[in-house]
Design a protein around this motif. Structure first.
Motif, mmCIF file in Angstrom:
data_model
loop_
_atom_site.group_PDB
_atom_site.id
_atom_site.type_symbol
_atom_site.label_atom_id
_atom_site.label_comp_id
_atom_site.label_asym_id
_atom_site.label_seq_id
_atom_site.Cartn_x
_atom_site.Cartn_y
_atom_site.Cartn_z
ATOM 1 N N GLU A 40 0.829 -1.207 0.000
ATOM 2 C CA GLU A 40 0.000 0.000 0.000
ATOM 3 C C GLU A 40 0.861 1.255 0.000
ATOM 4 O O GLU A 40 0.570 2.225 -0.714
ATOM 5 C CB GLU A 40 -0.925 0.003 1.210
ATOM 6 C CG GLU A 40 -2.046 -1.002 1.119
ATOM 7 C CD GLU A 40 -2.889 -1.073 2.386
ATOM 8 O OE1 GLU A 40 -2.674 -0.261 3.314
ATOM 9 O OE2 GLU A 40 -3.760 -1.952 2.449
ATOM 10 N N GLN A 41 1.933 1.239 0.781
ATOM 11 C CA GLN A 41 2.820 2.395 0.848
ATOM 12 C C GLN A 41 3.512 2.620 -0.493
ATOM 13 O O GLN A 41 3.600 3.750 -0.979
ATOM 14 C CB GLN A 41 3.851 2.198 1.959
ATOM 15 C CG GLN A 41 4.769 3.388 2.145
ATOM 16 C CD GLN A 41 5.774 3.181 3.279
ATOM 17 O OE1 GLN A 41 5.912 2.080 3.804
ATOM 18 N NE2 GLN A 41 6.467 4.228 3.655
ATOM 19 N N PHE A 46 4.062 5.455 -5.602
ATOM 20 C CA PHE A 46 4.034 5.361 -7.065
ATOM 21 C C PHE A 46 3.010 6.340 -7.635
ATOM 22 O O PHE A 46 3.305 7.081 -8.575
ATOM 23 C CB PHE A 46 3.701 3.926 -7.479
ATOM 24 C CG PHE A 46 3.516 3.745 -8.955
ATOM 25 C CD1 PHE A 46 4.616 3.624 -9.791
ATOM 26 C CD2 PHE A 46 2.248 3.690 -9.509
ATOM 27 C CE1 PHE A 46 4.447 3.464 -11.161
ATOM 28 C CE2 PHE A 46 2.072 3.528 -10.871
ATOM 29 C CZ PHE A 46 3.167 3.415 -11.692
ATOM 30 N N ASP A 47 1.813 6.340 -7.065
ATOM 31 C CA ASP A 47 0.758 7.241 -7.538
ATOM 32 C C ASP A 47 1.175 8.703 -7.407
ATOM 33 O O ASP A 47 0.909 9.515 -8.294
ATOM 34 C CB ASP A 47 -0.538 6.996 -6.768
ATOM 35 C CG ASP A 47 -1.157 5.632 -7.063
ATOM 36 O OD1 ASP A 47 -0.802 5.018 -8.093
ATOM 37 O OD2 ASP A 47 -1.987 5.178 -6.245
ATOM 38 N N GLU A 52 3.081 13.749 -9.966
ATOM 39 C CA GLU A 52 4.092 14.811 -10.077
ATOM 40 C C GLU A 52 4.649 14.877 -11.500
ATOM 41 O O GLU A 52 4.831 15.958 -12.059
ATOM 42 C CB GLU A 52 5.229 14.575 -9.086
ATOM 43 C CG GLU A 52 4.854 14.830 -7.641
ATOM 44 C CD GLU A 52 5.956 14.448 -6.653
ATOM 45 O OE1 GLU A 52 7.035 13.980 -7.092
ATOM 46 O OE2 GLU A 52 5.735 14.603 -5.445
ATOM 47 N N GLN A 53 4.922 13.712 -12.074
ATOM 48 C CA GLN A 53 5.483 13.686 -13.419
ATOM 49 C C GLN A 53 4.469 14.156 -14.459
ATOM 50 O O GLN A 53 4.836 14.801 -15.439
ATOM 51 C CB GLN A 53 6.020 12.296 -13.757
ATOM 52 C CG GLN A 53 7.278 11.978 -12.974
ATOM 53 C CD GLN A 53 7.890 10.635 -13.325
ATOM 54 O OE1 GLN A 53 7.270 9.804 -13.975
ATOM 55 N NE2 GLN A 53 9.113 10.423 -12.868
ATOM 56 N N LYS A 54 3.190 13.865 -14.235
ATOM 57 C CA LYS A 54 2.157 14.378 -15.145
ATOM 58 C C LYS A 54 2.151 15.894 -15.123
ATOM 59 O O LYS A 54 2.053 16.538 -16.177
ATOM 60 C CB LYS A 54 0.779 13.846 -14.747
ATOM 61 C CG LYS A 54 0.523 12.427 -15.183
ATOM 62 C CD LYS A 54 -0.888 11.998 -14.802
ATOM 63 C CE LYS A 54 -1.158 10.576 -15.222
ATOM 64 N NZ LYS A 54 -2.525 10.145 -14.876
ATOM 65 N N HIS A 55 2.269 16.477 -13.928
ATOM 66 C CA HIS A 55 2.303 17.940 -13.819
ATOM 67 C C HIS A 55 3.540 18.506 -14.518
ATOM 68 O O HIS A 55 3.457 19.537 -15.194
ATOM 69 C CB HIS A 55 2.273 18.379 -12.349
ATOM 70 C CG HIS A 55 0.968 18.149 -11.673
ATOM 71 N ND1 HIS A 55 -0.231 18.641 -12.138
ATOM 72 C CD2 HIS A 55 0.656 17.471 -10.536
ATOM 73 C CE1 HIS A 55 -1.215 18.276 -11.338
ATOM 74 N NE2 HIS A 55 -0.700 17.558 -10.355
#
Length: 82
Positions: A40-41, A46-47, A52-55
Motif C-alpha cells: 500500500e505504501q 508510485f501514484d 508529479e510527473q504528469k504535472h
C-alpha cells in the motif's frame, strides 16, 4: 548430567512448541499484514510520483507550445513582446 538433560528437554520442548502450526500461522499473519502495508505504501508513493510527473509533463508541454507560438510570430512581434 541430570541438569543437562533437563535443560536439553526444556529447549527441545520449546522448539517443538514454536514449530507447531498455530505459532507459525500467527507469525505468517503478521508477515502478510506487514507485506500488505508495504504494498500500500509503495502504491501510494508510485501514484504520487506519477501525478508529479504528469504535472511536469504538462508544464513542459505548455512551455513548448508557448515557444512554438512565439516562433511562428513575425520577428518584430517577438521583439516588441519581449
Amino acid at each position: 548430567m541430570k541438569g543437562m538433560k533437563t535443560v536439553s528437554f526444556g529447549v527441545l520442548a520449546s522448539a517443538l512448541v514454536l514449530a507447531l502450526p498455530w505459532g507459525g500461522q500467527a507469525q505468517d499473519a503478521d508477515q502478510i499484514k506487514e507485506l500488505k502495508r508495504q504494498i500500500e505504501q509503495m502504491q501510494a508513493n508510485f501514484d504520487r510520483v506519477v501525478q508529479e510527473q504528469k504535472h511536469q509533463i504538462e508544464a513542459l508541454q505548455k512551455q513548448v507550445e508557448r515557444l512554438e507560438a512565439e516562433r511562428s510570430l513575425p520577428p518584430t512581434a517577438v521583439a516588441g513582446g519581449a
